[in-house]
Enzyme design. Structure first.
Site, PDB file in Angstrom:
ATOM      1  CE1 TYR A 232     -60.950  24.402 -58.418  1.00  0.00           C
ATOM      2  CE2 TYR A 232     -62.072  23.787 -56.395  1.00  0.00           C
ATOM      3  CZ  TYR A 232     -61.345  23.439 -57.513  1.00  0.00           C
ATOM      4  OH  TYR A 232     -61.045  22.125 -57.728  1.00  0.00           O
TER       5      TYR A 232
ATOM      6  N   GLY B 196     -69.798  15.917 -61.675  1.00  0.00           N
ATOM      7  CA  GLY B 196     -70.073  17.329 -61.888  1.00  0.00           C
ATOM      8  C   GLY B 196     -71.405  17.803 -61.340  1.00  0.00           C
TER       9      GLY B 196
ATOM     10  CB  CYS C  28     -45.993  31.420 -44.608  1.00  0.00           C
ATOM     11  SG  CYS C  28     -45.556  31.047 -42.912  1.00  0.00           S
ATOM     12  CD  GLU C  29     -48.743  30.754 -50.450  1.00  0.00           C
ATOM     13  OE1 GLU C  29     -49.401  31.667 -50.963  1.00  0.00           O
ATOM     14  OE2 GLU C  29     -47.704  30.306 -50.925  1.00  0.00           O
TER      15      GLU C  29
ATOM     16  CD  GLU D 239     -66.767   8.987 -64.518  1.00  0.00           C
ATOM     17  OE1 GLU D 239     -66.494   7.779 -64.624  1.00  0.00           O
ATOM     18  OE2 GLU D 239     -66.125   9.874 -65.094  1.00  0.00           O
TER      19      GLU D 239
END
Ligand SMILES: *Cc1c(COP(=O)(O)O)cnc(C)c1O
Length: 419
Positions: free
Chosen positions: A314, A230, A341-342, A272
């Protein structure tokens, strides 16, 4: 202030393109190694400090080998990731298995490799015991719920699917202590791409407090805490990289007060991290295929969100450099698109960029983590190659581009034409 520099020249990229057509991701070995050394130096005070590289960020054995050389372990959460770690030469307790909703065969493989297992839920204690028996070391993932704020990528802890509640932690450690587990770890990961250093110091404080409470309550000694991943990176030009020395010093201070003075020293500190380790050292290289002017101006690349999903997923910002046009004024406002196609297949929306021509080479920054790895084949899009820029200036193709045959590899057409 972070300046968006490139670790390669336009001529080198042009040379690579002659051999490996765009699009591809290119990784900077020197950047990864220097950053790894900085991290380990920052935590040199911490007993048994260890970074377990989050394999999901860049699951390529050449990248993982660099991490291994620098002394990192691997954080895995699936069967293929465990196998990747093992085949890269990362074995035994250098593997942290932090999974969730885990199938039995993954626990079996993790035990076979001697990995440290980090359980996501209290019901997995009997599940693991039934599947493989309990190992002598176990860690639990803590979800502090409403006690901590999360962030946009990971969500609020009380709405996140991960981890044990505080009550379940006490219960769980008591159960495994009574079942003969000898070594104990505690894990939490409640943010993603977090740039506030205080956040990690507070997470460490929270874990240290839980360690001291549960140690007193149950008479057990904890061997490690795992702060998870993170750690954020400066995707935007104005953002500052996270100050790892500051985080480390802050954690050291809290360690002294809670762990040393509390009589719980030594306690190993693990992380991690994925994004912070490789993110800034990867770049998606793509060519401008088409320019289109309708109600807005579009630049169409030969890459698509199948090569880098973060902007579509996001709304993430990724900086874009047009090679050879770094010093031209950003005179146009463009949407930079792929060919899916999006309509959310866009790397940037309303981005100020220099005047562009078809054939221009665009470099999309900070794709070294959760970039190629998140790729997919929707719309028949093939996944790109990955190239490693070596410290000596040479380069190696560390994953070839997919071909149409790869796309069809799981299909068998023979029966189709038999009738
Ligand atoms: C994704 C993940 C990581 C790595 O996250 P980064 O944001 O890449 O540092 C570490 N641990 C767990 C359990 C994860 O799910």
């Amino acid at each position: 202030m972070s300046v968006k520099e490139l670790p390669f020249s336009k001529s080198l990229i042009e040379k690579i393109i002659e051999e490996y057509p765009t699009p591809f991701h290119v990784y900077d070995e020197r950047g990864i190694r220097e950053n790894a050394k900085r991290l380990l130096k920052a935590f040199s005070w911490a007993p048994g400090f260890m970074e377990f590289f989050a394999v999901k960020a860049t699951p390529n054995p050449y990248i993982m080998k660099i991490c291994r050389d620098e002394g990192f372990g691997a954080d895995c959460s699936s069967l293929p990731e465990l196998i990747l770690a093992e085949r890269t030469g990362i074995t035994g307790e250098k593997i942290m298995f932090s999974s969730n909703n885990t199938p039995p065969e993954e626990y079996i493989k993790a035990r076979e490799f001697g990995a440290v297992i980090n359980l996501d839920d209290i019901t997995h204690i009997p599940f693991l015991e039934k599947t493989t028996g309990l190992p002598d070391v176990l860690s639990f993932r803590y979800n502090p719920g409403p006690l901590r704020k999360g962030n946009v990528i990971i969500g609020k802890p009380e709405e996140a699917k991960y981890g044990f509640t505080r009550e379940q932690l006490s219960e769980g450690y008591r159960i495994i202590r009574d079942m003969g587990v000898k070594r104990f770890g505690l894990h939490a990961m409640v943010a993603s791409n977090e740039l506030d250093p205080e956040y990690f110091i507070e997470t460490a404080r929270m874990l240290f407090e839980v360690v001291s409470e549960i140690s007193r309550e149950l008479g057990i000694q904890f061997e490690f805490i795992n702060l998870g991943g993170g750690f954020g990176i400066p995707y935007r030009p104005g953002q500052k990289p996270i100050d790892i020395d500051f985080i480390s010093k802050g954690i050291e201070g809290v360690y002294h007060i809670i762990i040393k003075n509390g009589g719980f020293h030594p306690l190993k500190i693990f992380i991690e991290s994925g994004r912070m380790i490789t993110g800034p050292y990867g770049f998606l290289v793509s060519k401008v295929l088409h320019k289109k002017n309708i109600y807005k101006k579009y630049i169409g690349l030969d890459a698509s969100m199948a090569n880098l999903m973060r902007p579509a997923l996001y709304g993430a910002y990724h900086h874009i450099t047009v090679l050879g046009k770094e010093n031209l004024p950003a005179s146009g406002i463009y949407d930079v698109t792929g060919s899916l196609c999006e309509n959310n297949d866009k790397f940037a929306i309303d981005r100020e960029l220099p005047e562009m021509d078809t054939g221009d080479i665009m470099v999309i920054h900070d794709t070294g983590a959760h970039g190629h790895a998140m790729g997919f084949n929707y719309n028949g899009k093939l996944r790109s190659a990955e190239i490693l820029l070596r410290e000596d200036g040479s380069y190696t193709c560390i994953r070839r581009a997919e071909t149409v045959d790869d796309y069809f590899a799981t299909l068998d057409f023979t029966d189709l034409h038999r009738a």
